[in-house]
Design a protein around this motif. Sequence first.
Motif, PDB file in Angstrom:
ATOM      1  N   UNK A 351      23.730  52.087  44.049  1.00 43.12           N
ATOM      2  CA  UNK A 351      23.883  53.683  43.966  1.00 43.12           C
ATOM      3  C   UNK A 351      25.697  53.908  43.938  1.00 43.12           C
ATOM      4  N   UNK A 352      25.699  52.659  44.444  1.00 39.32           N
ATOM      5  CA  UNK A 352      27.639  52.491  44.740  1.00 39.32           C
ATOM      6  C   UNK A 352      27.463  51.542  44.270  1.00 39.32           C
ATOM      7  N   UNK A 353      29.163  50.703  44.189  1.00 42.36           N
ATOM      8  CA  UNK A 353      29.522  49.875  43.668  1.00 42.36           C
ATOM      9  C   UNK A 353      31.226  49.647  44.219  1.00 42.36           C
ATOM     10  N   UNK A 354      30.942  48.189  45.499  1.00 40.74           N
ATOM     11  CA  UNK A 354      31.730  48.096  46.042  1.00 40.74           C
ATOM     12  C   UNK A 354      32.313  46.774  45.160  1.00 40.74           C
ATOM     13  N   UNK A 355      34.013  46.617  44.748  1.00 42.16           N
ATOM     14  CA  UNK A 355      34.831  45.332  44.366  1.00 42.16           C
ATOM     15  C   UNK A 355      35.677  44.921  45.236  1.00 42.16           C
ATOM     16  N   UNK A 356      36.028  44.201  45.486  1.00 43.45           N
ATOM     17  CA  UNK A 356      36.909  43.455  46.002  1.00 43.45           C
ATOM     18  C   UNK A 356      37.361  42.175  45.685  1.00 43.45           C
ATOM     19  N   UNK A 357      38.781  42.359  44.800  1.00 44.80           N
ATOM     20  CA  UNK A 357      39.870  41.592  44.404  1.00 44.80           C
ATOM     21  C   UNK A 357      40.842  40.533  45.180  1.00 44.80           C
ATOM     22  N   UNK A 396      44.275  49.380  29.102  1.00 41.80           N
ATOM     23  CA  UNK A 396      45.197  48.602  29.330  1.00 41.80           C
ATOM     24  C   UNK A 396      45.765  47.992  30.837  1.00 41.80           C
ATOM     25  N   UNK A 397      45.860  48.915  31.695  1.00 45.66           N
ATOM     26  CA  UNK A 397      46.644  48.756  33.013  1.00 45.66           C
ATOM     27  C   UNK A 397      45.899  48.023  33.833  1.00 45.66           C
ATOM     28  N   UNK A 398      44.596  49.001  34.007  1.00 49.02           N
ATOM     29  CA  UNK A 398      43.301  48.452  34.605  1.00 49.02           C
ATOM     30  C   UNK A 398      42.439  47.392  34.880  1.00 49.02           C
ATOM     31  N   UNK A 399      42.483  46.876  33.585  1.00 52.14           N
ATOM     32  CA  UNK A 399      42.234  45.109  33.032  1.00 52.14           C
ATOM     33  C   UNK A 399      42.616  44.748  33.561  1.00 52.14           C
ATOM     34  N   UNK A 400      44.169  44.630  33.074  1.00 54.14           N
ATOM     35  CA  UNK A 400      45.775  43.449  33.642  1.00 54.14           C
ATOM     36  C   UNK A 400      45.171  43.715  35.416  1.00 54.14           C
ATOM     37  N   UNK A 401      45.818  44.436  35.974  1.00 53.56           N
ATOM     38  CA  UNK A 401      46.242  45.185  36.746  1.00 53.56           C
ATOM     39  C   UNK A 401      45.027  45.472  38.242  1.00 53.56           C
ATOM     40  N   UNK A 402      44.804  44.830  39.041  1.00 55.54           N
ATOM     41  CA  UNK A 402      43.554  45.679  39.621  1.00 55.54           C
ATOM     42  C   UNK A 402      43.488  45.936  40.934  1.00 55.54           C
ATOM     43  N   UNK A 403      43.445  46.459  41.400  1.00 58.69           N
ATOM     44  CA  UNK A 403      43.460  47.263  42.888  1.00 58.69           C
ATOM     45  C   UNK A 403      42.882  45.923  44.087  1.00 58.69           C
ATOM     46  N   UNK A 404      43.373  45.848  45.063  1.00 51.08           N
ATOM     47  CA  UNK A 404      42.232  44.640  46.445  1.00 51.08           C
ATOM     48  C   UNK A 404      40.940  45.550  46.453  1.00 51.08           C
ATOM     49  N   UNK A 405      40.646  46.258  46.412  1.00 50.01           N
ATOM     50  CA  UNK A 405      39.728  47.365  46.439  1.00 50.01           C
ATOM     51  C   UNK A 405      38.648  48.464  45.370  1.00 50.01           C
ATOM     52  N   UNK A 406      37.854  48.284  44.693  1.00 45.78           N
ATOM     53  CA  UNK A 406      37.114  49.530  44.276  1.00 45.78           C
ATOM     54  C   UNK A 406      36.391  49.612  45.319  1.00 45.78           C
ATOM     55  N   UNK A 407      35.967  51.406  44.239  1.00 42.29           N
ATOM     56  CA  UNK A 407      34.529  51.715  45.021  1.00 42.29           C
ATOM     57  C   UNK A 407      34.347  53.194  43.676  1.00 42.29           C
ATOM     58  N   UNK A 408      32.836  52.700  43.422  1.00 45.90           N
ATOM     59  CA  UNK A 408      32.668  53.509  42.135  1.00 45.90           C
ATOM     60  C   UNK A 408      31.195  53.937  42.724  1.00 45.90           C
ATOM     61  N   UNK A 409      30.651  55.266  42.495  1.00 46.27           N
ATOM     62  CA  UNK A 409      29.745  55.932  41.846  1.00 46.27           C
ATOM     63  C   UNK A 409      29.005  56.235  41.130  1.00 46.27           C
ATOM     64  N   UNK A 410      28.731  54.899  40.961  1.00 44.13           N
ATOM     65  CA  UNK A 410      27.815  54.130  39.236  1.00 44.13           C
ATOM     66  C   UNK A 410      26.478  55.543  38.961  1.00 44.13           C
ATOM     67  N   UNK A 411      25.878  55.850  39.802  1.00 43.11           N
ATOM     68  CA  UNK A 411      25.020  57.111  39.834  1.00 43.11           C
ATOM     69  C   UNK A 411      25.371  57.825  39.090  1.00 43.11           C
TER      70      UNK A 411
END
Length: 471
Positions: A351-357, A396-411
């Motif tokens: 349901x949720x996705x957490x990403x750590x760059x 473009x900016x979303x692809x090139x530059x990413x924050x340290x953490x991302x959280x999405x309510x994928x569902x």
Amino acid sequence: MKALVLFACLLASVAGSSQAEEKPSRPNILVILADDCTHSDLSFHGGENAKTPNLDAFAKQGTVFERAYVSMAMCAPCRSEFYSGRLPIRNGCAWNQAASRPGTRSMPHYLGELGYRVGLAGKTHIKPATVYPFEEVSGFDENCVREPTLPHSLDGVKRFISRDAAQPFCLVVALTEPHVPWVMGDAGAYPPRSIKLPPNLADTPRTRQDFGRYLAEITYMDGQVGEILKALEDAKLDSNTLVVFSSEQGAQFPGNKWTNYDTGLHTSIVARWPGVVPAGRRTPALVQYADVLPTFIELAGGKPDAAVFDGSSFASVLRGASDKHREFTYGMHNNYPEGPPYPIRSISDGEWRYIRNLTPERTYIEKHLMGRTEHNPYWGSWVFTATENPRHLHLVERFLHRPSEELYHTSEDRFEMKNLAADPAHAEIKARLAKELDRHLADQLDPGVPLDTPAASEAANKLSPLYPGKP
């Protein structure tokens, strides 16, 4: 006396009928893999463009897994995971173009020991041969970037599946579509203006043109699937063969392949085994590529060793006895040699996705997608139009530059366009996923940033401080 005879005949008739209907405990196994096909572009997963009559019919005949994932959205790592039942660090293939660690055992070893013939037709992209000793089956192109793809033949597949009726088989047919270059199929069937682009792609004429060519390759791949299934039917082996289709990782568009977003890691898995796997069913069970081999081993009559595999059998889900399997799936990305190092780790509960760059201060670069204009000219159109189009600039900016953490309510946010990591309302969810990700990384002995380096890549098959791993 006549009554007793009639009763005995009736019992014999019922017993014979029961034996005829009873399924053999060990099925043949046929796996069909697409190449770089975003799961959400397939109509039975909600895709609005691609024409896939064979896969649509196949999906109705079996069970569709709505939440299946690979651990790395790159060909070599995800296929190594699929065949070995081990995640990238444990099998050794934690970079694209890398090899699995010598001594790793895979599908041919485990199923071979259970009496199966195990073959592979088409694309390999796995090494070394000692780890993946598949029998070579002819008929399908091994080169995913050949332009055009070589004509295919079902002769090798037909010979392999029919060679010995007394011995069960496991055959993987690894197709090369819809991997770039997108040159197969009829692109004229997809007029650019009629295409409904996903929201994670910039709407430029070039993107529409290339997306249409990609869709044509999906339809071409669907035709191959139909031919393979027909060969199985003609051999009268379809009733006792578990057929599994999977789309591999996402397509070669920004935000899909080579990322940890849902459109990169989410894969299609559809399974059919008449009389055993329920038809017309969709399951929310969370599964990962590492679970596939343990499942095959159980269905083949073996007992997968939990100490050996990162995955576990979801045979009960296949049989329709359960709609639950994993609690989490895990993702990772090491960018070298696809571009400068840019390590990513992620976790999803479906349901949720957490990403750590791990190195958010760096610019993300994927050289094939952004540099090889003969295959990916659409990227330049995104950059060129970003000056006047705020949405294109954002992508473009979303692809090139990413924050340290991302959280999405994928569902609810299927294409993960709204990052909720900084939202206090979701702090508890983020903390829960981050804690489980930390536990998983410790279990895998993942060193993080040092893993995504040229030195670590070159030492991929050696246990060293730069490349730790469980034996």
